[in-house]
Enzyme design. Structure first.
Site, PDB file in Angstrom:
ATOM      1  N   SER A 137       0.782  -1.246   0.000  1.00  0.00           N
ATOM      2  CA  SER A 137       0.000   0.000   0.000  1.00  0.00           C
ATOM      3  C   SER A 137       0.812   1.294   0.000  1.00  0.00           C
ATOM      4  O   SER A 137       0.236   2.370  -0.110  1.00  0.00           O
ATOM      5  CB  SER A 137      -0.981   0.004   1.165  1.00  0.00           C
ATOM      6  OG  SER A 137      -2.080  -0.837   0.852  1.00  0.00           O
ATOM      7  N   LYS A 170       2.866   6.892   4.527  1.00  0.00           N
ATOM      8  CA  LYS A 170       1.946   5.815   4.201  1.00  0.00           C
ATOM      9  C   LYS A 170       2.558   4.483   4.623  1.00  0.00           C
ATOM     10  O   LYS A 170       3.740   4.244   4.398  1.00  0.00           O
ATOM     11  CB  LYS A 170       1.670   5.802   2.681  1.00  0.00           C
ATOM     12  CG  LYS A 170       0.637   4.783   2.248  1.00  0.00           C
ATOM     13  CD  LYS A 170      -0.769   5.160   2.684  1.00  0.00           C
ATOM     14  CE  LYS A 170      -1.724   3.981   2.591  1.00  0.00           C
ATOM     15  NZ  LYS A 170      -1.619   3.043   3.725  1.00  0.00           N
ATOM     16  N   THR A 171       1.716   3.646   5.202  1.00  0.00           N
ATOM     17  CA  THR A 171       2.137   2.292   5.541  1.00  0.00           C
ATOM     18  C   THR A 171       1.799   1.361   4.379  1.00  0.00           C
ATOM     19  O   THR A 171       1.043   1.713   3.479  1.00  0.00           O
ATOM     20  CB  THR A 171       1.382   1.783   6.781  1.00  0.00           C
ATOM     21  OG1 THR A 171      -0.016   1.942   6.554  1.00  0.00           O
ATOM     22  CG2 THR A 171       1.793   2.537   8.038  1.00  0.00           C
ATOM     23  N   GLY A 172       2.350   0.168   4.450  1.00  0.00           N
ATOM     24  CA  GLY A 172       2.030  -0.875   3.485  1.00  0.00           C
ATOM     25  C   GLY A 172       2.497  -2.182   4.083  1.00  0.00           C
ATOM     26  O   GLY A 172       3.355  -2.187   4.961  1.00  0.00           O
TER      27      GLY A 172
END
Length: 236
Positions: A33, A176-178
């Protein structure tokens, strides 16, 4: 034990890098993500999405509630809420709207990771053909932040706005994380972004591995914040 992982920090004012586990900083993994940052930009630039408030209706036939990772996914979403809750179906619809030819063109233009979008238009960034290293995440974020991408200022500003996570009088944290499966019983967690202080900007990219996605979900952010605090960039 120490988690298997990598960390890169880039200090904009002093043009200086700091790396933990340097060989792994160069190793490419699926962006999961974290690709929502370029994907949002591509959606805006191609006109598939008009602005941060652009809603894509939830279709429970296409995206049944039980397939959805989080209960928050089971409703209509705007670009702003879709990035906040990391709504995979929204970005799949966005990518389908962009289409294969334009997506390939844009990912190449943005010089993002290995630039390989061949693994399926609605999944190439999810443990498929696209991969990116921590070093490359930083390179992309730097060009994104400094207005060096072939994208309009308007699109870049919208994406900067929707990835803001925290804002105080002293600093602004964006990112942003993923995360997702790497192989059987191994998961990777990403946290990438930048910290703006009164006098500088620090870009960061963290990836860590764990036995479950739950084991790294909070750790990737906690660890990054701890490093930024220890370096004196985030207030204690």
């Amino acid at each position: 034990r120490q988690p298997e992982g990598a960390f890169v920090l880039y200090d904009l004012k002093n043009d200086r890098y700091l790396r933990y586990n340097e060989p792994r900083c160069r190793q490419q993994f699926s962006p999961f993500s974290t690709f929502k940052i370029p994907n949002s930009l591509i959606g805006l630039e191609t006109g598939v999405i008009k602005d941060a408030g652009f809603v894509i209706p939830w279709d429970s036939g296409k995206n049944p509630a039980q397939d959805n990772f989080l209960p928050e996914w089971n409703r209509d979403h705007s670009l702003r809420s879709a990035i906040k809750y990391s709504v995979v179906w929204y970005y799949r619809e966005l990518a389908l709207g962009v289409g294969e030819a334009r997506m390939k063109e844009w990912v190449t233009k943005l010089r993002y990771g290995n630039q390989d979008t061949s693994g399926g238009i609605d999944r190439f960034w999810l443990r498929s053909s696209l991969s990116v290293s921590a070093d490359e995440q930083i390179d992309f974020l730097k060009r994104f932040y400094c207005g060096q991408l072939p994208a309009s200022k308007r699109s870049v500003d919208i994406v900067k706005n929707i990835i803001t996570l925290e804002q105080t009088a002293d600093y602004k944290l964006s990112g942003k994380t993923g995360g997702g499966p790497l192989s059987e019983g191994r998961y990777i967690g990403w946290f990438v972004g930048y910290l703006e202080t009164k006098e500088n900007v620090y870009f960061f990219a963290t990836n860590i591995e764990g036995d479950t996605s739950a084991s790294i979900r909070d750790r990737r952010i906690g660890l990054t914040r701890q490093i930024l605090t220890d370096l004196g960039y985030l207030p204690k």
